[in-house]
Design a protein around this motif. Structure first.
Motif, PDB file in Angstrom:
ATOM      1  N   GLU A   1       0.829  -1.198   0.000  1.00 46.33           N
ATOM      2  CA  GLU A   1       0.000   0.000   0.000  1.00 46.33           C
ATOM      3  C   GLU A   1       0.870   1.257   0.000  1.00 46.33           C
ATOM      4  O   GLU A   1       0.550   2.238  -0.672  1.00 46.33           O
ATOM      5  CB  GLU A   1      -0.954   0.003   1.201  1.00 46.33           C
ATOM      6  CG  GLU A   1      -1.899   1.189   1.237  1.00 46.33           C
ATOM      7  CD  GLU A   1      -2.794   1.312   0.016  1.00 46.33           C
ATOM      8  OE1 GLU A   1      -3.229   2.452  -0.270  1.00 46.33           O
ATOM      9  OE2 GLU A   1      -3.072   0.302  -0.668  1.00 46.33           O
ATOM     10  N   LEU A   2       1.947   1.234   0.745  1.00 44.20           N
ATOM     11  CA  LEU A   2       2.848   2.390   0.745  1.00 44.20           C
ATOM     12  C   LEU A   2       3.372   2.657  -0.662  1.00 44.20           C
ATOM     13  O   LEU A   2       3.383   3.804  -1.117  1.00 44.20           O
ATOM     14  CB  LEU A   2       4.018   2.168   1.708  1.00 44.20           C
ATOM     15  CG  LEU A   2       5.075   3.277   1.724  1.00 44.20           C
ATOM     16  CD1 LEU A   2       4.468   4.619   2.125  1.00 44.20           C
ATOM     17  CD2 LEU A   2       6.223   2.896   2.643  1.00 44.20           C
ATOM     18  N   THR A   3       3.770   1.626  -1.363  1.00 40.00           N
ATOM     19  CA  THR A   3       4.283   1.794  -2.728  1.00 40.00           C
ATOM     20  C   THR A   3       3.214   2.403  -3.629  1.00 40.00           C
ATOM     21  O   THR A   3       3.490   3.343  -4.384  1.00 40.00           O
ATOM     22  CB  THR A   3       4.760   0.443  -3.289  1.00 40.00           C
ATOM     23  OG1 THR A   3       5.820  -0.036  -2.463  1.00 40.00           O
ATOM     24  CG2 THR A   3       5.258   0.575  -4.714  1.00 40.00           C
ATOM     25  N   ARG A   4       2.003   1.887  -3.554  1.00 42.95           N
ATOM     26  CA  ARG A   4       0.916   2.439  -4.377  1.00 42.95           C
ATOM     27  C   ARG A   4       0.677   3.910  -4.060  1.00 42.95           C
ATOM     28  O   ARG A   4       0.534   4.739  -4.964  1.00 42.95           O
ATOM     29  CB  ARG A   4      -0.365   1.624  -4.176  1.00 42.95           C
ATOM     30  CG  ARG A   4      -0.341   0.282  -4.878  1.00 42.95           C
ATOM     31  CD  ARG A   4      -1.710  -0.396  -4.838  1.00 42.95           C
ATOM     32  NE  ARG A   4      -2.016  -0.939  -3.526  1.00 42.95           N
ATOM     33  CZ  ARG A   4      -1.622  -2.128  -3.085  1.00 42.95           C
ATOM     34  NH1 ARG A   4      -0.897  -2.909  -3.861  1.00 42.95           N
ATOM     35  NH2 ARG A   4      -1.956  -2.547  -1.881  1.00 42.95           N
ATOM     36  N   GLN A   5       0.658   4.245  -2.777  1.00 42.51           N
ATOM     37  CA  GLN A   5       0.398   5.642  -2.403  1.00 42.51           C
ATOM     38  C   GLN A   5       1.554   6.562  -2.778  1.00 42.51           C
ATOM     39  O   GLN A   5       1.339   7.692  -3.212  1.00 42.51           O
ATOM     40  CB  GLN A   5       0.079   5.737  -0.917  1.00 42.51           C
ATOM     41  CG  GLN A   5      -1.290   5.171  -0.595  1.00 42.51           C
ATOM     42  CD  GLN A   5      -1.796   5.581   0.769  1.00 42.51           C
ATOM     43  OE1 GLN A   5      -1.496   6.670   1.263  1.00 42.51           O
ATOM     44  NE2 GLN A   5      -2.593   4.719   1.379  1.00 42.51           N
ATOM     45  N   LEU A   6       2.780   6.082  -2.597  1.00 45.24           N
ATOM     46  CA  LEU A   6       3.937   6.911  -2.943  1.00 45.24           C
ATOM     47  C   LEU A   6       3.982   7.213  -4.432  1.00 45.24           C
ATOM     48  O   LEU A   6       4.235   8.353  -4.834  1.00 45.24           O
ATOM     49  CB  LEU A   6       5.235   6.218  -2.523  1.00 45.24           C
ATOM     50  CG  LEU A   6       5.521   6.140  -1.034  1.00 45.24           C
ATOM     51  CD1 LEU A   6       6.749   5.283  -0.772  1.00 45.24           C
ATOM     52  CD2 LEU A   6       5.697   7.531  -0.432  1.00 45.24           C
ATOM     53  N   THR A   7       3.760   6.197  -5.250  1.00 42.97           N
ATOM     54  CA  THR A   7       3.837   6.423  -6.698  1.00 42.97           C
ATOM     55  C   THR A   7       2.661   7.262  -7.189  1.00 42.97           C
ATOM     56  O   THR A   7       2.796   7.980  -8.168  1.00 42.97           O
ATOM     57  CB  THR A   7       3.949   5.096  -7.467  1.00 42.97           C
ATOM     58  OG1 THR A   7       2.864   4.236  -7.119  1.00 42.97           O
ATOM     59  CG2 THR A   7       5.261   4.396  -7.153  1.00 42.97           C
ATOM     60  N   ALA A   8       1.515   7.204  -6.499  1.00 41.22           N
ATOM     61  CA  ALA A   8       0.394   8.079  -6.848  1.00 41.22           C
ATOM     62  C   ALA A   8       0.687   9.515  -6.429  1.00 41.22           C
ATOM     63  O   ALA A   8       0.360  10.463  -7.147  1.00 41.22           O
ATOM     64  CB  ALA A   8      -0.887   7.582  -6.181  1.00 41.22           C
ATOM     65  N   LEU A   9       1.312   9.678  -5.273  1.00 44.53           N
ATOM     66  CA  LEU A   9       1.649  11.003  -4.755  1.00 44.53           C
ATOM     67  C   LEU A   9       2.716  11.680  -5.606  1.00 44.53           C
ATOM     68  O   LEU A   9       2.644  12.872  -5.892  1.00 44.53           O
ATOM     69  CB  LEU A   9       2.141  10.875  -3.303  1.00 44.53           C
ATOM     70  CG  LEU A   9       2.536  12.133  -2.571  1.00 44.53           C
ATOM     71  CD1 LEU A   9       1.311  13.000  -2.303  1.00 44.53           C
ATOM     72  CD2 LEU A   9       3.218  11.775  -1.243  1.00 44.53           C
ATOM     73  N   ASN A  10       3.723  10.893  -6.015  1.00 51.69           N
ATOM     74  CA  ASN A  10       4.835  11.450  -6.784  1.00 51.69           C
ATOM     75  C   ASN A  10       5.387  10.377  -7.729  1.00 51.69           C
ATOM     76  O   ASN A  10       6.237   9.583  -7.326  1.00 51.69           O
ATOM     77  CB  ASN A  10       5.934  11.946  -5.839  1.00 51.69           C
ATOM     78  CG  ASN A  10       7.109  12.542  -6.575  1.00 51.69           C
ATOM     79  OD1 ASN A  10       7.160  12.563  -7.806  1.00 51.69           O
ATOM     80  ND2 ASN A  10       8.083  13.024  -5.827  1.00 51.69           N
ATOM     81  N   PRO A  11       4.912  10.345  -8.972  1.00 51.18           N
ATOM     82  CA  PRO A  11       5.360   9.309  -9.912  1.00 51.18           C
ATOM     83  C   PRO A  11       6.870   9.320 -10.174  1.00 51.18           C
ATOM     84  O   PRO A  11       7.418   8.309 -10.603  1.00 51.18           O
ATOM     85  CB  PRO A  11       4.591   9.637 -11.196  1.00 51.18           C
ATOM     86  CG  PRO A  11       3.417  10.440 -10.753  1.00 51.18           C
ATOM     87  CD  PRO A  11       3.878  11.198  -9.532  1.00 51.18           C
ATOM     88  N   ALA A  12       7.540  10.421  -9.895  1.00 55.06           N
ATOM     89  CA  ALA A  12       8.989  10.497 -10.103  1.00 55.06           C
ATOM     90  C   ALA A  12       9.776   9.882  -8.951  1.00 55.06           C
ATOM     91  O   ALA A  12      10.989   9.706  -9.049  1.00 55.06           O
ATOM     92  CB  ALA A  12       9.415  11.954 -10.293  1.00 55.06           C
ATOM     93  N   LEU A  13       9.092   9.549  -7.878  1.00 53.30           N
ATOM     94  CA  LEU A  13       9.734   8.943  -6.704  1.00 53.30           C
ATOM     95  C   LEU A  13       9.890   7.452  -6.947  1.00 53.30           C
ATOM     96  O   LEU A  13       8.918   6.766  -7.252  1.00 53.30           O
ATOM     97  CB  LEU A  13       8.874   9.183  -5.464  1.00 53.30           C
ATOM     98  CG  LEU A  13       9.406   8.701  -4.132  1.00 53.30           C
ATOM     99  CD1 LEU A  13      10.628   9.502  -3.717  1.00 53.30           C
ATOM    100  CD2 LEU A  13       8.316   8.831  -3.071  1.00 53.30           C
ATOM    101  N   PHE A  14      11.105   6.952  -6.843  1.00 53.91           N
ATOM    102  CA  PHE A  14      11.358   5.534  -7.053  1.00 53.91           C
ATOM    103  C   PHE A  14      11.289   4.793  -5.722  1.00 53.91           C
ATOM    104  O   PHE A  14      11.877   5.224  -4.736  1.00 53.91           O
ATOM    105  CB  PHE A  14      12.731   5.304  -7.681  1.00 53.91           C
ATOM    106  CG  PHE A  14      12.790   5.658  -9.146  1.00 53.91           C
ATOM    107  CD1 PHE A  14      11.662   5.974  -9.885  1.00 53.91           C
ATOM    108  CD2 PHE A  14      13.997   5.661  -9.803  1.00 53.91           C
ATOM    109  CE1 PHE A  14      11.719   6.277 -11.224  1.00 53.91           C
ATOM    110  CE2 PHE A  14      14.082   5.965 -11.147  1.00 53.91           C
ATOM    111  CZ  PHE A  14      12.936   6.277 -11.858  1.00 53.91           C
TER     112      PHE A  14
END
Length: 125
Positions: A64-77
């Motif tokens: 879930e963290l990965t999904r939320q992080l990539t939704a929040l900032n797609p440039a964040l790996f």
């Protein structure tokens, strides 16, 4: 590389911060014990370009963290580090938006190579 390290085990989290922070090309901006704390760090303005996260954590898990992080900032790996067998989780991790998924059973050179490869791919975007 500007990294946030996320793991619910303090010894693992602090060990990763020390190992990675000793590299010339890595800056550990912060660490967190769970997904909620990680999101709060990013929303507070920390300018990380990578998150290294555990998969199984109390509260919000690494999926879930990965999904939320990539939704929040797609440039964040996001790179997931887990004890689960790679065959069981790697495809799911990539589908969730992670850049890579590595085993905690691997060595530090494997982790450093993955971080550097992810960072190098940023220049290609």
């Amino acid at each position: 590389m500007r990294i946030i390290v996320v793991d619910d085990h303090p010894v693992v989290r602090n060990g990763l911060c020390q190992l990675l922070g000793g590299q010339d090309d890595i800056e550990i901006l912060a660490s967190a014990a769970d997904g909620d704390a990680t999101l709060a760090l990013l929303k507070s303005g920390i300018q990380a370009n990578m998150v290294l996260t555990d998969l199984n954590m109390r509260g919000m898990d690494g999926w879930e963290l990965t999904r939320q992080l990539t939704a929040l900032n797609p440039a964040l790996f996001v790179i997931i580090l887990t004890l689960h067998p790679q065959i069981a989780v790697k495809q799911r991790a990539l589908a969730a938006g992670a850049k890579d998924c590595l085993s905690k059973d691997g060595d530090i050179d494997e982790l450093l190579s993955a971080l550097r490869a992810a960072h190098a791919s940023r220049a290609e975007i």
